[in-house]
Design a protein around this motif. Structure first.
Motif, PDB file in Angstrom:
ATOM      1  N   ALA A   1       1.287  -1.049  -0.108  1.00 41.00           N
ATOM      2  CA  ALA A   1      -0.364  -0.020  -0.342  1.00 41.00           C
ATOM      3  C   ALA A   1       0.722   0.895  -0.021  1.00 41.00           C
ATOM      4  N   ARG A   2       1.707   1.366   0.819  1.00 40.74           N
ATOM      5  CA  ARG A   2       2.698   2.588   0.691  1.00 40.74           C
ATOM      6  C   ARG A   2       3.673   2.671  -0.364  1.00 40.74           C
ATOM      7  N   LEU A   3       4.060   1.726  -1.158  1.00 36.38           N
ATOM      8  CA  LEU A   3       4.015   1.308  -2.188  1.00 36.38           C
ATOM      9  C   LEU A   3       3.761   2.043  -3.890  1.00 36.38           C
ATOM     10  N   ALA A   4       2.105   1.809  -3.293  1.00 38.21           N
ATOM     11  CA  ALA A   4       0.810   2.519  -4.431  1.00 38.21           C
ATOM     12  C   ALA A   4       1.222   3.435  -3.904  1.00 38.21           C
ATOM     13  N   ALA A   5       1.204   4.465  -2.803  1.00 42.70           N
ATOM     14  CA  ALA A   5       1.258   5.394  -2.113  1.00 42.70           C
ATOM     15  C   ALA A   5       2.033   6.468  -3.482  1.00 42.70           C
ATOM     16  N   HIS A   6       4.319   5.861  -3.218  1.00 45.46           N
ATOM     17  CA  HIS A   6       5.090   6.470  -3.441  1.00 45.46           C
ATOM     18  C   HIS A   6       4.186   6.920  -5.091  1.00 45.46           C
ATOM     19  N   GLY A   7       3.151   5.939  -6.018  1.00 40.68           N
ATOM     20  CA  GLY A   7       3.906   6.203  -8.058  1.00 40.68           C
ATOM     21  C   GLY A   7       4.249   4.360  -8.182  1.00 40.68           C
ATOM     22  N   LEU A   8       3.507   3.279  -7.578  1.00 36.72           N
ATOM     23  CA  LEU A   8       4.193   1.953  -8.676  1.00 36.72           C
ATOM     24  C   LEU A   8       3.662   2.742  -9.286  1.00 36.72           C
ATOM     25  N   ALA A   9       2.252   2.608  -9.750  1.00 33.20           N
ATOM     26  CA  ALA A   9       2.196   2.586 -10.775  1.00 33.20           C
ATOM     27  C   ALA A   9       2.618   3.562 -12.008  1.00 33.20           C
ATOM     28  N   ASP A  10       2.512   5.481 -11.236  1.00 36.89           N
ATOM     29  CA  ASP A  10       3.392   5.451 -12.165  1.00 36.89           C
ATOM     30  C   ASP A  10       4.315   5.495 -12.844  1.00 36.89           C
ATOM     31  N   ARG A  11       5.232   4.459 -12.247  1.00 38.35           N
ATOM     32  CA  ARG A  11       6.622   4.283 -13.304  1.00 38.35           C
ATOM     33  C   ARG A  11       6.761   3.397 -13.364  1.00 38.35           C
ATOM     34  N   LEU A  12       5.353   2.671 -13.381  1.00 37.92           N
ATOM     35  CA  LEU A  12       6.182   0.682 -14.106  1.00 37.92           C
ATOM     36  C   LEU A  12       4.630   0.825 -15.395  1.00 37.92           C
ATOM     37  N   VAL A  13       3.636   1.201 -15.318  1.00 33.32           N
ATOM     38  CA  VAL A  13       3.074   1.230 -16.477  1.00 33.32           C
ATOM     39  C   VAL A  13       3.437   1.521 -17.934  1.00 33.32           C
ATOM     40  N   GLY A  14       4.806   2.022 -18.113  1.00 28.90           N
ATOM     41  CA  GLY A  14       5.417   2.431 -19.368  1.00 28.90           C
ATOM     42  C   GLY A  14       6.356   1.711 -19.866  1.00 28.90           C
TER      43      GLY A  14
END
Length: 272
Positions: A241-254
């Protein structure tokens, strides 16, 4: 980020009812329900610390998800005003997670934390992942497709693990309490006795709309196979959950290569 969704997931996986947790931290179940559903603002840092103690997860994880300052940090800034200027200096330098980890290594060597005053270390997620369990830009029709792919990757890494049992576990976990934690990330878990903690990560070619706590469509699914609920599993869940809060999706989707995912994850976890 939606703290309430994380609290609900942690509470249910800890085997606590809404009333049980509310009683333990000295609040009404109605209040805690409003927090979990995003109606009320996140609890105070002191109350978050109490929740963390009951769930047996490091309080720093919940503070990060809620974007709250730890009471000990606030007290230190008041006691030593110059520390605030140092924090500002670090912010102006825009240090990355890996660079901040080097700063912490220096501090640990020169000014070690007295025993018992630091939260227990949070085990990193990256060692539980492997390139063959990273699926990028998956085209799918819905949740069932995502869970089928994640379960196949999880089961293939564990001799004797049946895909059907893993799929069933992931689906059951999602049905018990929505496994979306916000920020476009979901964290379904499956539990098999004797299983070694294992992670599969899936990014989606087209985000999935649905019932997410912050209204953001689902872009990344981090599926976890574990032996049982509670204990270390709760810490991993809070860390995700913390990783998600720190922008995990933004970092990985591209990203287009599993190695890039592992590298990005390692940097994000550098200051876990």
């Amino acid at each position: 980020m939606h703290l309430g969704a994380t609290l609900r997931l942690l509470r249910t996986d800890a085997g606590l009812s809404l009333r049980d947790l509310a009683r333990r931290i000295g609040v009404s179940s109605a209040y805690l329900s409003r927090v979990e559903n995003g109606v009320d603002a996140p609890p105070t840092p002191e109350r978050l610390s109490a929740i963390a103690r009951e769930l047996r997860v490091p309080s720093s994880l919940l503070m990060d998800v809620a974007n709250r300052m730890s009471p000990s940090v606030a007290a230190y800034l008041e006691e030593v005003p110059g520390a605030g200027a140092l924090f500002l200096d670090i912010a102006q330098r825009r240090l990355s997670g890996l660079q901040l980890a080097r700063v912490r290594d220096f501090l640990d060597a020169e000014f070690p934390v007295p025993q018992g005053r630091r939260d227990a270390a949070v085990p990193p997620l990256a060692p539980l992942l492997a390139p063959e369990r990273v699926v990028l830009q998956l085209s799918c029709a819905g949740w069932d497709d995502v869970l089928d792919v994640a379960a196949e990757r999880l089961a293939s890494s564990r001799p004797g693990a049946e895909v059907a049992r893993v799929v069933d576990g992931l689906r059951r976990h999602r049905e018990e309490s929505s496994c979306a934690v916000g920020g476009g990330v979901a964290v379904p878990h499956a539990f098999l006795p004797g299983a070694v903690p294992t992670v599969a990560l899936v990014t989606l070619a087209t985000p999935l709309a649905g019932d997410t706590p912050d209204g953001k469509p689902l872009r990344v699914v981090v599926a976890v196979l574990d032996a049982e609920r509670g204990g270390p599993q709760l810490v991993r869940l809070a860390h995700l959950a913390r990783l998600a809060a720190h922008g995990l999706a933004d970092r990985l989707v591209g990203l287009s290569q599993p190695a890039q995912v592992l590298s990005s994850l390692a940097e994000l976890e550098a200051l876990r």
